[in-house]
Enzyme design. Structure first.
Site, mmCIF file in Angstrom:
data_model
loop_
_atom_site.group_PDB
_atom_site.id
_atom_site.type_symbol
_atom_site.label_atom_id
_atom_site.label_comp_id
_atom_site.label_asym_id
_atom_site.label_seq_id
_atom_site.Cartn_x
_atom_site.Cartn_y
_atom_site.Cartn_z
ATOM 1 N N SER A 173 13.283 7.546 66.390
ATOM 2 C CA SER A 173 12.639 6.166 67.208
ATOM 3 C C SER A 173 11.258 5.626 66.223
ATOM 4 O O SER A 173 11.226 4.378 66.419
ATOM 5 C CB SER A 173 11.708 6.924 68.842
ATOM 6 O OG SER A 173 10.881 7.328 68.098
ATOM 7 N N LYS A 204 4.513 6.946 67.720
ATOM 8 C CA LYS A 204 4.809 5.234 68.221
ATOM 9 C C LYS A 204 3.916 4.964 67.154
ATOM 10 O O LYS A 204 2.638 5.611 66.767
ATOM 11 C CB LYS A 204 5.316 5.340 69.437
ATOM 12 C CG LYS A 204 6.024 6.103 70.042
ATOM 13 C CD LYS A 204 7.326 6.187 70.547
ATOM 14 C CE LYS A 204 7.624 6.781 70.932
ATOM 15 N NZ LYS A 204 9.594 6.850 71.027
#
Length: 223
Positions: free
Chosen positions: A92, A128
């Site tokens: 990710s 993230k």
């Protein structure tokens, strides 16, 4: 005529002068030997210094080992509580962080837009990027361009923009005490664009990722 001493049968023999002299000389020789066997003052001083040096060595070793144990304990405490080391899995955050990278994070709640953070989610740690903070308005167009408070973000860390797995109503206002996060690999990342992750609270934050220590070929700061 010379008279000779004779000993009658059964009469104890008395020691002669010559035999007495022999015993006296033997005792003197034993005393002299004992004196010769006694260590000299120099030898005693040398043995004393050796003992003192040995005692100092063991004392120094014990102090050094104790210091190393203390340093190791402090290092472990710092790593666990202040600078956690994390191994990243998943795609990710590609290409900023690759799967298998080992990174160092610092515990802080003083975060800015663009910071890369690690946070707890369902007994896992996810990585993230901070996109918006409490009260900000977030919008994303079909091409994957991100706007915060009606201003398009400049995102050099994103190699390919994508609308991704988005199921929130846009534009979206970040709730109080929350942070809106997205992965850099927008097409595969599940993040605050999806209600399954949502926005992140400060209690979930592990830390801000600041440095990559592995692999050595990519050693350096994380931006």
């Amino acid at each position: 005529m010379e008279r000779k001493n004779k000993t009658l049968p059964g009469e104890p023999r008395l020691p002669s002068e010559s035999s007495g002299d022999t015993e006296g000389n033997s005792e003197q020789r034993e005393t002299a030997n004992e004196r010769e066997n006694l260590p000299s003052t120099a030898e005693l001083e040398k043995a004393y210094r050796r003992s003192v040096e040995k005692l100092r060595f063991f004392t120094s070793m014990r102090s050094t080992i104790f210091s190393l144990v203390i340093v190791a304990a402090v290092a472990v405490l710092v790593v666990v509580t202040v600078l956690p080391f994390l191994r990243v899995y998943g795609e990710s955050m590609k290409t900023t962080i690759q799967s298998g990278d080992i990174v160092v994070s610092v515990r802080t709640n003083d975060l800015d837009t663009g910071d890369v953070i690690a946070f707890y989610y369902n007994n896992n740690i996810l990585v993230k990027r901070v996109i918006a903070k409490s009260g900000d308005w977030v919008d994303i167009d079909e091409d994957g361009n991100v706007y915060v408070n009606d201003k398009e973000l400049v995102e050099p860390y994103v190699s390919r923009k994508a609308y991704g797995e988005t199921n929130i109503d846009l534009p979206y206002q970040v709730p109080d005490g929350k942070i809106f996060v997205m992965g850099d690999n927008r097409s595969v990342s599940i993040d605050s664009r999806n209600t399954s992750i949502g926005c992140i609270s400060s209690e979930q934050i592990v830390g801000k990722i600041i440095f990559r220590i592995w692999p050595l070929t990519r050693l350096g700061s994380v931006q």
